[in-house]
Scaffold this motif. Structure first.
Motif, mmCIF file in Angstrom:
data_model
loop_
_atom_site.group_PDB
_atom_site.id
_atom_site.type_symbol
_atom_site.label_atom_id
_atom_site.label_comp_id
_atom_site.label_asym_id
_atom_site.label_seq_id
_atom_site.Cartn_x
_atom_site.Cartn_y
_atom_site.Cartn_z
ATOM 1 N N SER A 96 1.857 9.790 3.108
ATOM 2 C CA SER A 96 2.347 8.472 2.698
ATOM 3 C C SER A 96 2.618 7.602 3.922
ATOM 4 O O SER A 96 2.952 8.109 4.993
ATOM 5 C CB SER A 96 3.615 8.613 1.860
ATOM 6 N N TYR A 97 2.478 6.312 3.732
ATOM 7 C CA TYR A 97 2.800 5.372 4.808
ATOM 8 C C TYR A 97 3.290 4.070 4.197
ATOM 9 O O TYR A 97 3.210 3.863 2.974
ATOM 10 C CB TYR A 97 1.593 5.156 5.713
ATOM 11 N N THR A 98 3.785 3.167 5.046
ATOM 12 C CA THR A 98 4.401 1.948 4.540
ATOM 13 C C THR A 98 4.108 0.758 5.453
ATOM 14 O O THR A 98 3.611 0.909 6.571
ATOM 15 C CB THR A 98 5.928 2.140 4.402
ATOM 16 N N TRP A 105 -0.743 -6.579 6.784
ATOM 17 C CA TRP A 105 -1.442 -5.383 6.336
ATOM 18 C C TRP A 105 -1.470 -5.290 4.814
ATOM 19 O O TRP A 105 -2.470 -4.846 4.238
ATOM 20 C CB TRP A 105 -0.807 -4.128 6.923
ATOM 21 N N ASN A 106 -0.418 -5.711 4.158
ATOM 22 C CA ASN A 106 -0.373 -5.659 2.701
ATOM 23 C C ASN A 106 -1.517 -6.480 2.106
ATOM 24 O O ASN A 106 -2.167 -6.071 1.136
ATOM 25 C CB ASN A 106 0.968 -6.190 2.189
ATOM 26 N N ILE A 109 -5.043 -4.707 3.050
ATOM 27 C CA ILE A 109 -5.341 -3.437 2.379
ATOM 28 C C ILE A 109 -5.488 -3.577 0.871
ATOM 29 O O ILE A 109 -6.219 -2.829 0.225
ATOM 30 C CB ILE A 109 -4.239 -2.386 2.706
ATOM 31 N N ARG A 110 -4.826 -4.599 0.285
ATOM 32 C CA ARG A 110 -4.772 -4.703 -1.180
ATOM 33 C C ARG A 110 -5.651 -5.820 -1.764
ATOM 34 O O ARG A 110 -5.968 -5.790 -2.941
ATOM 35 C CB ARG A 110 -3.320 -4.921 -1.620
ATOM 36 N N GLU A 122 -8.314 -0.532 0.939
ATOM 37 C CA GLU A 122 -7.681 0.740 0.610
ATOM 38 C C GLU A 122 -8.678 1.677 -0.067
ATOM 39 O O GLU A 122 -8.784 2.870 0.283
ATOM 40 C CB GLU A 122 -6.482 0.478 -0.304
ATOM 41 N N TYR A 136 0.119 4.441 -0.185
ATOM 42 C CA TYR A 136 0.743 3.272 0.435
ATOM 43 C C TYR A 136 1.997 2.868 -0.342
ATOM 44 O O TYR A 136 1.935 2.623 -1.548
ATOM 45 C CB TYR A 136 -0.260 2.127 0.481
#
Length: 416
Positions: A96-98, A105-106, A109-110, A122, A136
């Motif tokens: 897991s990562y955040t 990054w959000n 990646i999304r 992702e 994530y």
């Protein structure tokens, strides 16, 4: 003089020794006369001349470094491996990562359709590294993001705030981004637009004056007679970088926050009577609002946000940024490596300009920053954070990041 480099230097030490006996002997009669006249004529020793020349040389070097010296290099990545398959010992299992839920990054990646139609980064990464199942878990703030790593609740984090990390955390940059400061790019009133009147640039000092309320009309900066409306993004990391790079002092930051916190959070229509407050809205919404303010309400709006989300849009123009006495730096370059200008057709010329890797890699762009993988130094933990950074630094992954709008570590050949 030859040994000091003012005249033709010697080829080697032997040549210097051979030249030494050839120096003419001192005329003692002349020396005596000179000593007798010492009281009537002030001497000017040769050493003084050398010192003056040295000071002049150092002065020229100092001015050159002030005007043209690049900022500190953000990261040094001269050689990147080709492909993800070349990375050895990729951990297998579920990890897991955040990251900040409103951060760069959000979005990268999304957001769908960036790397491939109907697909997210992702999903693309998961397909290319099936042995490493990454979960994530975004967090509302950077503080909580890093706390999750320290408490070993996640394996690593991704953040752009790596300047003041604790010693128990390590950061490996894998891409660049930067703050873009933008105004409306209007076809309807292009000759009277802010990009044209500002000559496509703005200084750090002027930004500080705008966001602390010292300037509230563009005519104070030599622009058109338009009231100023200010916006800021919902990305907390972008705001933090803006405070550190632009506002800089506690006094300026306090004044900025007072103007921001006094703004109502409900929906609004910008008018000339409420332009003195800073509005916080998402970057994409800010780009639409900036254009509407200019074309429909005759208000000159200004905002900032991640360049990765701004440069492919043509409703706004990212201004070149000047810091101190250095020339203004435009983060976007055309294919001929020349910066874009207010005369560049940002809409019809889409695809002909891109972020300048060199200006980010060397830190020439004052609002550039790194995006990094952050993980614990604890050797008893899985090295998944370090390995993820290695994966993202391959040419294969770097080309995926380019499609999301991020700036690669170096110029690449597409599709390795």
């Amino acid at each position: 003089m030859r040994l000091l480099g003012f005249n033709i230097p010697f080829e080697n030490a032997k040549a210097a020794r051979e030249a030494l006996p050839q120096i003419p002997e001192i005329d003692h009669n002349y020396q005596a006369i000179a000593l007798e006249k010492e009281d009537t004529k002030r001497p000017f020793p040769r050493l003084w001349i050398l010192l003056l020349l040295l000071l002049a040389f150092l002065g020229v070097i100092g001015i050159w470094r002030l005007l043209y010296r690049p900022s500190i290099v953000l990261a040094d990545h001269r050689f990147l491996p080709c492909c993800i398959k070349d990375i050895a010992a990729i951990p297998k299992g579920r990890f897991s990562y955040t990251a900040n839920e409103n951060g760069v990054w959000n979005y990268a990646i999304r957001q769908r359709n960036l790397v491939e139609k109907g697909k997210t980064l992702e999903e693309e990464l998961q397909q290319r590294i099936p042995q490493m199942k990454l979960v994530y878990k975004p967090q509302p703030t950077t503080e909580k993001t890093l706390a999750k790593v320290r408490n070993q609740e996640v394996d690593f984090a991704i953040t752009s705030l790596i300047q003041d990390l604790d010693r128990d955390l390590n950061a490996i940059p894998f891409a660049y981004d930067g703050l873009a400061v933008f105004v409306a790019f209007s076809y309807q009133r292009r000759q009277n637009s802010l990009p044209h009147n500002l000559n496509g640039q703005i200084s750090i000092k002027q930004l500080r004056q705008l966001y602390t309320g010292e300037i509230n009309n563009w005519k104070q900066l030599g622009g058109p007679d338009l009231p100023v409306q200010l916006y800021i993004p919902t990305d907390a990391e972008a705001i933090r970088i803006f405070e550190e790079r632009v506002l800089q002092t506690e006094r300026a930051i306090d004044q900025f926050r007072r103007l921001w916190q006094s703004s109502p959070s409900d929906n609004f229509i910008t008018t000339e009577t409420n332009v003195n407050r800073i509005r916080q809205i998402p970057t994409f919404q800010a780009m639409r609002r900036v254009l509407q303010d200019f074309e429909e309400r005759e208000i000159g709006s200004l905002s900032f946000g991640p360049l990765s989300q701004v440069f492919q849009q043509c409703s706004v123009y990212p201004l070149a940024i000047a810091e101190g006495l250095r020339p203004a730096v435009q983060p976007l370059s055309q294919h001929n490596n020349q910066p874009i200008t207010p005369a560049t057709d940002l809409c019809n010329d889409k695809g002909s300009y891109h972020p300048s890797v060199e200006k980010f890699q060397t830190g020439q762009y004052p609002l550039a920053y790194s995006l990094a993988v952050v993980y614990s130094f604890d050797n008893s933990l899985s090295p998944v954070g370090q390995k993820f950074a290695e994966i993202m630094k391959t040419e294969e992954a770097q080309n995926l990041l380019i499609k999301t709008g991020l700036v690669p570590l170096q110029n690449l050949n597409p599709n390795p």
